[in-house]
Motif scaffolding. Structure first.
Motif, PDB file in Angstrom:
ATOM      1  N   SER A  22       0.824  -1.300   0.033  1.00 14.38           N
ATOM      2  CA  SER A  22      -0.053  -0.170   0.045  1.00 14.38           C
ATOM      3  C   SER A  22       0.939   1.128   0.009  1.00 14.38           C
ATOM      4  N   VAL A  23       0.089   2.519  -0.271  1.00  9.92           N
ATOM      5  CA  VAL A  23       0.850   3.528  -0.469  1.00  9.92           C
ATOM      6  C   VAL A  23      -0.233   4.684   0.190  1.00  9.92           C
ATOM      7  N   VAL A  24       0.456   5.286   0.975  1.00  3.36           N
ATOM      8  CA  VAL A  24      -0.750   6.268   1.747  1.00  3.36           C
ATOM      9  C   VAL A  24      -0.620   7.766   1.132  1.00  3.36           C
ATOM     10  N   VAL A  25      -1.674   8.128   0.721  1.00  5.43           N
ATOM     11  CA  VAL A  25      -1.852   9.435  -0.058  1.00  5.43           C
ATOM     12  C   VAL A  25      -2.506  10.364   1.091  1.00  5.43           C
ATOM     13  N   ASP A  26      -1.490  11.637   1.413  1.00  5.82           N
ATOM     14  CA  ASP A  26      -2.201  12.735   2.201  1.00  5.82           C
ATOM     15  C   ASP A  26      -2.666  13.733   1.483  1.00  5.82           C
ATOM     16  N   VAL A  27      -4.190  14.103   1.815  1.00  2.72           N
ATOM     17  CA  VAL A  27      -4.688  15.043   1.032  1.00  2.72           C
ATOM     18  C   VAL A  27      -4.994  16.276   1.976  1.00  2.72           C
ATOM     19  N   THR A  28      -4.473  17.485   1.745  1.00  2.00           N
ATOM     20  CA  THR A  28      -4.919  18.797   2.263  1.00  2.00           C
ATOM     21  C   THR A  28      -5.769  19.747   1.323  1.00  2.00           C
ATOM     22  N   VAL A  29      -6.895  20.036   2.125  1.00  2.00           N
ATOM     23  CA  VAL A  29      -7.773  20.566   1.261  1.00  2.00           C
ATOM     24  C   VAL A  29      -8.063  21.914   2.200  1.00  2.00           C
ATOM     25  N   ASP A  30      -7.853  23.149   0.979  1.00  2.00           N
ATOM     26  CA  ASP A  30      -8.070  24.432   1.514  1.00  2.00           C
ATOM     27  C   ASP A  30      -9.660  24.834   1.716  1.00  2.00           C
ATOM     28  N   GLU A  31      -9.621  25.721   2.693  1.00  3.93           N
ATOM     29  CA  GLU A  31     -11.161  25.869   2.794  1.00  3.93           C
ATOM     30  C   GLU A  31     -11.779  26.490   1.776  1.00  3.93           C
ATOM     31  N   ALA A  32     -11.082  27.013   0.588  1.00  7.83           N
ATOM     32  CA  ALA A  32     -11.636  27.650  -0.357  1.00  7.83           C
ATOM     33  C   ALA A  32     -12.338  26.751  -1.281  1.00  7.83           C
ATOM     34  N   ALA A  33     -12.038  25.390  -1.183  1.00  7.71           N
ATOM     35  CA  ALA A  33     -12.573  24.466  -1.921  1.00  7.71           C
ATOM     36  C   ALA A  33     -14.200  24.091  -1.937  1.00  7.71           C
ATOM     37  N   ARG A  34     -14.768  23.957  -3.040  1.00  6.32           N
ATOM     38  CA  ARG A  34     -16.145  23.821  -2.916  1.00  6.32           C
ATOM     39  C   ARG A  34     -16.401  22.483  -2.415  1.00  6.32           C
ATOM     40  N   GLU A  35     -18.002  22.662  -1.985  1.00 11.16           N
ATOM     41  CA  GLU A  35     -18.374  21.526  -1.359  1.00 11.16           C
ATOM     42  C   GLU A  35     -18.604  20.344  -2.545  1.00 11.16           C
ATOM     43  N   GLY A  36     -18.651  19.059  -2.201  1.00 12.48           N
ATOM     44  CA  GLY A  36     -18.687  18.137  -3.190  1.00 12.48           C
ATOM     45  C   GLY A  36     -17.606  17.124  -3.496  1.00 12.48           C
ATOM     46  N   LEU A  37     -17.520  16.243  -4.671  1.00 15.82           N
ATOM     47  CA  LEU A  37     -16.697  15.307  -4.738  1.00 15.82           C
ATOM     48  C   LEU A  37     -15.595  15.759  -5.640  1.00 15.82           C
ATOM     49  N   HIS A  38     -14.249  15.626  -5.238  1.00 20.59           N
ATOM     50  CA  HIS A  38     -13.098  15.845  -5.902  1.00 20.59           C
ATOM     51  C   HIS A  38     -12.333  14.665  -6.373  1.00 20.59           C
ATOM     52  N   ASP A  39     -11.741  14.620  -7.491  1.00 23.18           N
ATOM     53  CA  ASP A  39     -10.754  13.610  -7.984  1.00 23.18           C
ATOM     54  C   ASP A  39      -9.468  13.872  -7.696  1.00 23.18           C
ATOM     55  N   VAL A  40      -8.899  12.529  -7.133  1.00 22.46           N
ATOM     56  CA  VAL A  40      -7.448  12.646  -6.866  1.00 22.46           C
ATOM     57  C   VAL A  40      -7.106  11.312  -7.388  1.00 22.46           C
ATOM     58  N   GLN A  41      -5.620  11.396  -8.107  1.00 22.35           N
ATOM     59  CA  GLN A  41      -5.188  10.045  -8.806  1.00 22.35           C
ATOM     60  C   GLN A  41      -3.687   9.822  -8.335  1.00 22.35           C
ATOM     61  N   LEU A  42      -3.466   8.694  -8.333  1.00 25.93           N
ATOM     62  CA  LEU A  42      -2.010   8.203  -7.731  1.00 25.93           C
ATOM     63  C   LEU A  42      -1.447   7.428  -8.900  1.00 25.93           C
ATOM     64  N   THR A  43      -0.190   7.801  -9.309  1.00 26.13           N
ATOM     65  CA  THR A  43       0.417   6.895 -10.479  1.00 26.13           C
ATOM     66  C   THR A  43       1.517   5.876  -9.808  1.00 26.13           C
ATOM     67  N   LEU A  44       1.528   4.673 -10.050  1.00 28.54           N
ATOM     68  CA  LEU A  44       2.655   3.882  -9.620  1.00 28.54           C
ATOM     69  C   LEU A  44       3.590   3.402 -10.918  1.00 28.54           C
ATOM     70  N   GLU A  45       4.919   3.405 -11.041  1.00 23.89           N
ATOM     71  CA  GLU A  45       5.543   2.833 -11.839  1.00 23.89           C
ATOM     72  C   GLU A  45       6.783   1.938 -11.423  1.00 23.89           C
ATOM     73  N   ASP A  46       6.826   0.694 -12.060  1.00 25.09           N
ATOM     74  CA  ASP A  46       7.974  -0.053 -11.489  1.00 25.09           C
ATOM     75  C   ASP A  46       9.318   0.107 -12.554  1.00 25.09           C
ATOM     76  N   SER A  47      10.335  -0.787 -12.183  1.00 25.85           N
ATOM     77  CA  SER A  47      11.671  -0.391 -12.839  1.00 25.85           C
ATOM     78  C   SER A  47      11.675  -0.838 -14.292  1.00 25.85           C
ATOM     79  N   LEU A  48      10.570  -1.610 -14.579  1.00 23.45           N
ATOM     80  CA  LEU A  48      10.795  -2.163 -16.119  1.00 23.45           C
ATOM     81  C   LEU A  48       9.698  -1.378 -17.036  1.00 23.45           C
ATOM     82  N   GLY A  49       9.101  -0.050 -16.338  1.00 18.84           N
ATOM     83  CA  GLY A  49       8.183   0.628 -16.992  1.00 18.84           C
ATOM     84  C   GLY A  49       6.837   0.326 -16.993  1.00 18.84           C
ATOM     85  N   ASN A  50       6.323  -0.646 -16.446  1.00 17.51           N
ATOM     86  CA  ASN A  50       4.912  -0.936 -16.040  1.00 17.51           C
ATOM     87  C   ASN A  50       4.487   0.228 -15.060  1.00 17.51           C
ATOM     88  N   VAL A  51       3.305   0.784 -15.611  1.00 16.66           N
ATOM     89  CA  VAL A  51       2.603   1.964 -14.900  1.00 16.66           C
ATOM     90  C   VAL A  51       1.098   1.621 -14.822  1.00 16.66           C
TER      91      VAL A  51
END
Length: 924
Positions: free
Chosen positions: A232-261
């Motif tokens: 597992s990888v932990v993603v820390d998300v800090t949201v500013d008070e100015a952000a609108r209410e509702g759902l927001h997308d966050v993406q995590l990119t993983l890559e190995d040494s053989l170029g697999n993403v």
């Protein structure tokens, strides 16, 4: 890893010689042709043996990493002898290294070993492959082994390059980020991913991205993910008070040494809600005194500033016995970011438990559906007023060892006073008394004290308690009374034990009695006052004991200590001292006495004295005063000469014995007493008679005998001779006086008018004279006669006394049983007692007569006359009583006649009245 075994079958195995040649093999390889003797065996070995293949999995993602397995060949020895297997062979990225051999029931780890023809052997090698990374290829790596004695075969390793592969991912449900007035909010999302490939994964990149007002970062990404494992990888998300209410997308990119993403997407839900909270999550009312209430302010505020809300406040909830809480002034509309202050009140009942912790929860709710309910807690603690707790105290032991009435005794008494309440306890007064003795006999002074005792604390109080010497001995109780100005506390009495012991002390007014110099034969006394010095207890079994000192009897106890000495009393003990001629003059003597009793410390008394030289001048003068006496002058002159020679010898130092000094002086002094007594014998006889002179004669003889004793003990011949001369000359005079006294008493004894008592006394006097004359036998006989006379005298007196008592007793019995006292005079009134009365009267007269006769026989004429007078008085009174009986009897007769006359007259009157009644004449 797979292992392939080949079966070598041969009928005859020949011993092969030569080195084996390793030949790289590939698919369709051909072994080189053997030469010489090996040609025939090579074809047989190729047909009967198959190599064991090592299986090696090499990590594509991790170049340089290796894998190992076992490869082996089997062969049948063609001949007996020694063979040597190659130590190491390499083919590509695989290295074969000799490990061990086995066969014919034996084994070893050296590459040279002995074989037996026809036996099968296995030679094992460790095959190690090193990954070539992305350039490596799959395939079989093989080397050919050929040694003599039938040892041939292929070492093979199948090499496979394994690779990783991203599998499934999981970010969980979208997290909610709530804004309640904060500038920013942070959340963390754990994203799991799986390596579904056959090889391990070398993760080289884990990056997160999101839109505006979001700050994202990763942590905890693993460097390596084993095949088939999930990390597992932990993603820390800090949201500013100015952000609108509702759902927001966050993406995590993983890559190995053989170029697999692999890209993982997840949503974050931003929520903005109002929040109404208390400024203090815990409203601490603090200590609340039992039976009272306390109120404190409470402030609530809309914390976010997003919107106005309508606030509702619940009643305080919680299980709190004997206590209640309430809030007020908090409910109602509250503007965005505004605050309001109300109050919280806690009430504690009177029977609440001390120090009980009370707690209530108050819920704050609003009309904002997104808002979380908030609450605050009300805490309070029950306290009690100041109260006395359980005291502790240590008593004291007193030993009265000072005189009663003159001393007081002080001891330290400690006590600890406890305040079990919570408010300060004020001590206003401390006093002492005892139920066992008068209060005036005890007092106290505080030496350590505290005016105030804090709540739930204690203080030590130290008092110097003073007892008067009048306090009785024994176990007592002392009351320490502590008075508080706190109405809730009142007064506390602490009882502590007091032990009083009364000592007993034996005292003497001096322990050193000094007589100083005392002349020989002189007597002196000294007094020692023995006392019970303290006045509490009597001393029992008191005794005076001599511990040491001369035993000649010079020092005596004239008055001993009493057996018991009352408390505080004293007694005088008298020591008497008289040195005799055995004492060494001018020589100090010392005696030690001990006074002791029950339960007292004994006292020691030391008595010292020194025999002094007798002053001779006065003795010279007294001896020389008899110089002109015709009878006593000669003996006085001889003794005076002895005294003069004694003084000359003392001055010249011509005495061999120091005791001659005291004996000589004492003899001279005592001779003066003899002369004086002899002179008095003559004078008393002439003035008072022989009987009066008898005592003086005894004194003269006693003094003479004493002088004779002293003279006999003088060791100096000259002095002893002079002393004896004086004694001989004085003895003639003494004998004349004794003869005169003897003649007188013998004449008295021959007289016929001597009574029994006088005879006894004369016999005793003659016995004493016989003793003076040295006639012991005659003295004994005379004393026996005197004792017989005394016994006769005593018998008559005793019988006379018994008769007298019988007469008096009979007289008393007669008066009590037959006589009646009339006007103080006893009278015989009953004629019937006349006979017995006369008999007893005669008995009384006879007893009186016998008593008179016995006393007259004893020579007690005066007593006999007195009894005779008493006899006459008693018999006269009895005659009067007897005469009265005849007078009374005549009176009885006259009274009887008068009674008859009276009765006759009465009878006549009665008859006359009866006749008149019958005839009726009394009516006329």
């Amino acid at each position: 890893m797979r292992r392939t075994a080949g079966l070598a079958v041969g009928l005859v195995v020949l011993l092969l010689a030569g080195a084996a040649v390793a030949v790289p093999t590939t698919a369709g390889h051909v072994a080189p042709a053997p030469t010489g003797d090996d040609a025939g065996m090579a074809s047989t070995a190729a047909a009967t043996m198959a190599p064991q293949t090592a299986q090696l999995d090499l990590q594509r993602a991790f170049p340089g990493e290796s894998d190992s397995d076992t490869a082996s060949i089997e062969f049948t020895a063609s001949s007996n002898g020694s063979v040597t297997a190659p130590q190491e062979r390499t083919q590509g990225e695989v290295t074969f290294e000799f490990d061990r051999w086995s066969g014919d029931g034996d084994a070893g780890s050296t590459n040279t070993f002995t074989v037996t023809q026809g036996e099968t052997y296995e030679v094992e090698y460790e095959a190690t492959g090193t990954s070539q990374g992305e350039s490596g290829t799959d395939g079989t790596r093989s080397v050919y082994i050929s040694r003599g004695r039938g040892m041939t075969g292929y070492l093979e390793a199948d090499v496979t390059y394994v690779e990783p592969r991203f599998g499934s991912t999981d970010a969980g449900s979208p997290p909610e980020v709530r804004f309640e007035g904060a500038d920013e909010q942070t959340t963390s999302v754990t994203v799991e991913f799986e390596n579904t490939g056959a090889g391990d994964m070398d993760l080289v990149r884990a990056e997160a991205s999101a839109g505006t007002d979001f700050t994202v970062s990763t942590r905890g990404a693993p460097d390596r993910v084993d095949a088939g494992e999930t990390e597992s990888v932990v993603v820390d998300v800090t949201v500013d008070e100015a952000a609108r209410e509702g759902l927001h997308d966050v993406q995590l990119t993983l890559e190995d040494s053989l170029g697999n993403v692999e890209t993982v997407r997840f949503d974050v839900d931003v929520v903005k809600a109002t929040s109404v909270e208390s400024d203090e999550p815990v409203v601490d009312v603090g200590n609340v005194l039992v039976g009272t209430s306390e109120t404190v302010p409470v402030t609530i505020a809309e914390q976010t500033g997003y919107a106005a809300v309508d606030v509702s406040v619940s009643d305080p909830s919680g299980v709190n016995r004997n206590a209640s809480a309430s809030v007020s002034g908090l409910a109602g509309s509250l503007g965005a970011g505004d605050s309001r202050t109300g109050s919280a009140t806690v009430s504690i009942d009177a029977d609440a438990v001390q120090h009980a912790e009370k707690s209530w929860t108050v819920q704050l709710a609003t009309d904002d559906p997104d808002a979380e309910p908030e609450s605050f807690r009300i805490d309070a603690r029950v306290i009690y007023p100041a109260m006395f707790g359980e005291p502790t105290g240590s008593g004291a032991s007193y030993t009265f060892d000072e005189p009663r009435g003159e001393s007081t005794f002080t001891r330290e008494v400690r006590t600890t006073i406890e305040n079990t309440g919570d408010l300060p306890l004020a001590i206003e007064d401390v006093s002492v008394d005892s139920p066992d003795f008068d209060d005036r006999y005890v007092s106290a002074e505080l030496t350590r004290a505290s005016d105030t005792i804090p709540g739930q604390d204690s203080r030590e109080y130290v008092l110097d308690v003073t007892l008067d010497s009048e306090v009785p001995a024994g176990e007592h109780t002392l009351n320490l009374r502590f008075t508080s100005s706190n109405a809730s506390a009142g007064t506390q009495t602490v009882e502590v034990p007091l032990s009083v012991a009364h000592e007993t002390e034996l005292g003497v007014d001096t322990d050193a009695v000094e007589f100083g110099q005392l002349e020989i034969t002189r007597t002196d006394t000294r007094t020692v006052t023995v006392s019970e010095a303290l006045g509490y207890n009597a001393i029992e079994d008191l005794e005076l004991e001599r511990l040491d000192g001369p035993e000649e009897g010079w020092l005596t106890v004239q008055r001993d200590v009493p057996e018991q000495l009352a408390a505080g009393s004293e007694s005088e003990t008298v020591f008497s001292l008289q040195f005799d001629t055995d004492a060494e003059v001018l020589t100090p003597y010392e005696w030690t006495y001990r006074v002791n009793g029950d339960d007292v410390e004994p006292r020691t008394i030391t008595v010292t004295a020194e025999p002094g030289i007798i002053e001779g001048e006065a003795t010279h003068e007294r001896l020389q005063s008899y110089e002109d006496d015709s009878e006593l002058g000669t003996s006085a002159g001889s003794m005076d000469e002895l005294l003069t020679r004694l003084e000359e010898k003392i001055e010249e130092g011509d005495l061999d014995s120091g005791q001659d000094i005291s004996r000589g002086f004492t003899a001279a002094q005592t001779f003066v007493e003899f002369l004086n007594a002899t002179e008095r014998v003559q004078a008393v006889r002439e003035s008072e008679g022989n009987e009066a002179a008898q005592e003086e004669l005894v004194r003269a003889a006693s003094a003479y005998n004493t002088v004779a004793l002293y003279v006999s003990e003088i060791e100096d011949p000259e002095l002893r001779e002079l002393g004896q001369q004086a004694l001989d000359e004085g003895n003639a005079v003494l004998n004349d006086e004794i003869a005169t006294q003897r003649s007188y008493y013998e004449d008295r004894l021959a007289s016929e008018e001597t009574s029994l008592l006088e005879e006894a006394m004369i016999q005793r006097s003659l016995a004493r004279i016989a003793v003076l004359e040295g006639e012991e036998e005659r003295a004994t006989r005379l004393q026996a006669d005197a004792d017989a006379a005394f016994e006769a005298y005593s018998a008559n007196v005793s019988r006379g006394q018994a008769s007298l008592q019988e007469a008096r007793s009979a007289r008393e019995n007669l008066s009590g049983s037959m006589l009646t006292s009339v006007g103080g005079t006893p009278l015989l009134l009953n004629p019937a007692n006349l006979g017995p009365f006369d008999g007893r009267r005669a008995h009384i007269a006879a007893q009186y007569d016998e008593a008179i006769g016995h006393f007259e026989a004893a020579g007690e004429q005066e007593t006999a006359d007195s009894i005779r007078e008493e006899r006459n008085q008693r018999l006269s009174a009895l005659s009067t009583a007897r005469t009265a009986m005849f007078v009374v009897t005549g009176g009885y007769v006259l009274a009887f006649v008068a009674l008859l006359v009276h009765l006759a007259r009465g009878t006549l009157a009665y008859v006359s009245d009866a006749n008149e009644a019958v005839s009726g004449e009394f009516l006329v």
